[in-house]
Scaffold this active site. Sequence first.
Site, mmCIF file in Angstrom:
data_model
loop_
_atom_site.group_PDB
_atom_site.id
_atom_site.type_symbol
_atom_site.label_atom_id
_atom_site.label_comp_id
_atom_site.label_asym_id
_atom_site.label_seq_id
_atom_site.Cartn_x
_atom_site.Cartn_y
_atom_site.Cartn_z
ATOM 1 N N ASP A 3 -18.090 14.106 34.215
ATOM 2 C CA ASP A 3 -19.056 13.155 34.678
ATOM 3 C C ASP A 3 -19.889 13.752 35.990
ATOM 4 O O ASP A 3 -21.120 13.940 35.777
ATOM 5 C CB ASP A 3 -18.473 11.763 35.015
ATOM 6 C CG ASP A 3 -19.650 10.701 34.927
ATOM 7 O OD1 ASP A 3 -20.393 10.581 34.024
ATOM 8 O OD2 ASP A 3 -19.869 10.006 36.084
ATOM 9 N N ARG B 135 -17.046 13.948 45.630
ATOM 10 C CA ARG B 135 -16.206 12.786 44.794
ATOM 11 C C ARG B 135 -15.116 12.552 45.767
ATOM 12 O O ARG B 135 -14.420 13.148 46.281
ATOM 13 C CB ARG B 135 -15.807 13.327 43.501
ATOM 14 C CG ARG B 135 -14.533 12.444 42.878
ATOM 15 C CD ARG B 135 -15.250 11.424 42.391
ATOM 16 N NE ARG B 135 -16.109 11.289 41.394
ATOM 17 C CZ ARG B 135 -17.031 10.407 40.701
ATOM 18 N NH1 ARG B 135 -16.673 9.023 41.121
ATOM 19 N NH2 ARG B 135 -17.875 10.535 39.985
ATOM 20 N N ASP C 183 -21.329 -0.585 41.251
ATOM 21 C CA ASP C 183 -21.377 0.822 41.254
ATOM 22 C C ASP C 183 -22.946 1.307 41.381
ATOM 23 O O ASP C 183 -23.343 2.246 42.058
ATOM 24 C CB ASP C 183 -20.873 1.487 40.042
ATOM 25 C CG ASP C 183 -19.461 2.375 40.544
ATOM 26 O OD1 ASP C 183 -18.914 1.794 41.695
ATOM 27 O OD2 ASP C 183 -19.025 2.914 39.822
ATOM 28 N N ASP C 184 -23.735 0.809 40.363
ATOM 29 C CA ASP C 184 -25.175 1.298 40.239
ATOM 30 C C ASP C 184 -25.729 0.828 41.553
ATOM 31 O O ASP C 184 -26.642 1.621 42.120
ATOM 32 C CB ASP C 184 -25.794 0.331 39.152
ATOM 33 C CG ASP C 184 -25.276 0.855 38.190
ATOM 34 O OD1 ASP C 184 -24.920 2.106 37.635
ATOM 35 O OD2 ASP C 184 -25.945 0.593 36.853
ATOM 36 N N PHE D 192 -9.834 12.652 34.434
ATOM 37 C CA PHE D 192 -10.529 13.522 33.613
ATOM 38 C C PHE D 192 -11.818 13.297 33.377
ATOM 39 O O PHE D 192 -12.769 14.027 33.138
ATOM 40 C CB PHE D 192 -9.548 13.818 32.547
ATOM 41 C CG PHE D 192 -9.943 13.154 31.295
ATOM 42 C CD1 PHE D 192 -11.026 13.492 30.463
ATOM 43 C CD2 PHE D 192 -9.066 12.171 30.664
ATOM 44 C CE1 PHE D 192 -11.278 12.947 29.206
ATOM 45 C CE2 PHE D 192 -9.423 11.667 29.354
ATOM 46 C CZ PHE D 192 -10.189 11.898 28.662
ATOM 47 N N ASP E 136 -23.795 14.840 35.817
ATOM 48 C CA ASP E 136 -24.752 14.089 36.790
ATOM 49 C C ASP E 136 -25.033 14.929 38.179
ATOM 50 O O ASP E 136 -25.610 14.445 39.150
ATOM 51 C CB ASP E 136 -23.889 12.841 37.668
ATOM 52 C CG ASP E 136 -23.754 11.683 36.334
ATOM 53 O OD1 ASP E 136 -24.278 11.963 35.320
ATOM 54 O OD2 ASP E 136 -22.998 10.916 36.606
ATOM 55 N N LYS F 242 -18.842 2.729 28.273
ATOM 56 C CA LYS F 242 -18.335 3.856 29.268
ATOM 57 C C LYS F 242 -17.603 3.520 30.218
ATOM 58 O O LYS F 242 -16.688 4.210 30.796
ATOM 59 C CB LYS F 242 -19.647 4.361 29.707
ATOM 60 C CG LYS F 242 -19.628 5.553 30.652
ATOM 61 C CD LYS F 242 -20.991 5.907 31.410
ATOM 62 C CE LYS F 242 -20.606 6.983 32.518
ATOM 63 N NZ LYS F 242 -22.022 7.467 33.051
ATOM 64 N N PHE G 75 -18.332 -4.715 37.361
ATOM 65 C CA PHE G 75 -18.192 -3.476 38.187
ATOM 66 C C PHE G 75 -18.927 -2.436 38.217
ATOM 67 O O PHE G 75 -19.456 -1.813 39.126
ATOM 68 C CB PHE G 75 -16.757 -2.908 37.721
ATOM 69 C CG PHE G 75 -16.054 -1.607 38.161
ATOM 70 C CD1 PHE G 75 -15.365 -1.663 39.510
ATOM 71 C CD2 PHE G 75 -16.435 -0.485 37.692
ATOM 72 C CE1 PHE G 75 -15.015 -0.463 40.161
ATOM 73 C CE2 PHE G 75 -16.080 0.688 38.230
ATOM 74 C CZ PHE G 75 -15.209 0.780 39.730
ATOM 75 N N LYS H 109 -9.259 5.053 44.864
ATOM 76 C CA LYS H 109 -8.818 3.565 45.401
ATOM 77 C C LYS H 109 -7.559 3.327 44.549
ATOM 78 O O LYS H 109 -6.862 2.089 44.881
ATOM 79 C CB LYS H 109 -9.686 2.433 44.837
ATOM 80 C CG LYS H 109 -11.467 2.616 45.476
ATOM 81 C CD LYS H 109 -12.188 1.518 45.420
ATOM 82 C CE LYS H 109 -12.898 1.571 44.119
ATOM 83 N NZ LYS H 109 -13.646 3.006 43.960
ATOM 84 N N ASP I 57 -25.188 6.998 27.364
ATOM 85 C CA ASP I 57 -25.709 7.192 28.823
ATOM 86 C C ASP I 57 -26.664 8.449 28.792
ATOM 87 O O ASP I 57 -27.849 8.436 29.127
ATOM 88 C CB ASP I 57 -24.684 7.334 29.635
ATOM 89 C CG ASP I 57 -25.016 7.421 31.242
ATOM 90 O OD1 ASP I 57 -26.320 6.956 31.435
ATOM 91 O OD2 ASP I 57 -24.308 7.804 31.970
#
Length: 343
Positions: free
Chosen positions: A93, A102, A233-234, A88, A97, A190, A229, A51, A164
Amino acid sequence: MLANRENFLSYYESVVESVVGDELSGSSDNGVGEAFERARALLRYTVPDGKLTRGLTVVNTYKMCCEDANKETEAFMLGWAVEIMQAFFLIADDIMDHSEMRRGKPCWYKMESVGMDAINDSFFMEQLIYKLLRVKFHSLSCYPDLLDLFHNIVYKTTVGQTLDLITAPVGKPNLDKFSEERYFSIAKNKTAYYTVYLPIVAAVHLSGCASPRLISEIENVAVDLGVFFQVQDDFLDLYGDPAVTGKIGTDIQDNKCSWLIVQALKVCNEEQRAVLRSNYGFFDGDKVEQVRRVFDELDLKGLYAKYEEEAFQKISSQIELVSNEGVKKSFQMLIDKLFKRFK
């Protein structure tokens, strides 16, 4: 005139060449050209398709803080340094995960011939940030502040990522470790610092209007806006449309301490809690569906809508207290863009 995505993208190739060109042009004779060919491919694949909100925030905050804006080119370069940082982090991540997609295409580590070499690629990309800063900002008085800022944000984000991981180890679900306090600590470190605080403070340093008071005001708003934010996202990880978000959510399978599970544990009954304990944190489609069913029973969509509205009002009130008009406008633009977003 404020920058848009097209303006911002027009600077990207010059950014890439600023950090790899000297190693590929023959001006450097140290035998590392092949590594920088890979760096060029890495930068082109992983950075420019997002974005670009963070990078544009740098440029437009700078423009709104400066009447003459005589360092506009540097502002674009600084915006891309922030976007490279984002990229990066995401490379690593996605590996942690177990993500597949992506930004609408396979994650970098999923590319043929990349695999776990992507771990080193993320290290390499971080170093390219510091090279870009050195090449483009070394002669400016704000260079030490920018260097310190980027190092500090990498530190804070890494601390948040560590929290996390230790809160939600894959394959070892323990919902007793999930709490609103832990969630806030993870989201703050994070996400909030590199998503909101970094772009605005970087622009403020470049503009020359930084002061301890202003930096403190920015931090107060940036932390809450960054957590906002992360909550979004969650929510979108489970309820967003992958065709719009560009990724397939895996927070349930990854045993993430997400906003959804934290809220569910606050309001569920014992029967629902038992279902969550038995099914959260497993790579099993049936278990994921059982967790989702409990979330739906608890109307987490409705709870999220209420949270989003209340958070918007609270943060908007905080923004009004910011003393610098350019920074205030930047925060207002950000929250207006984030409110009720779908990706």
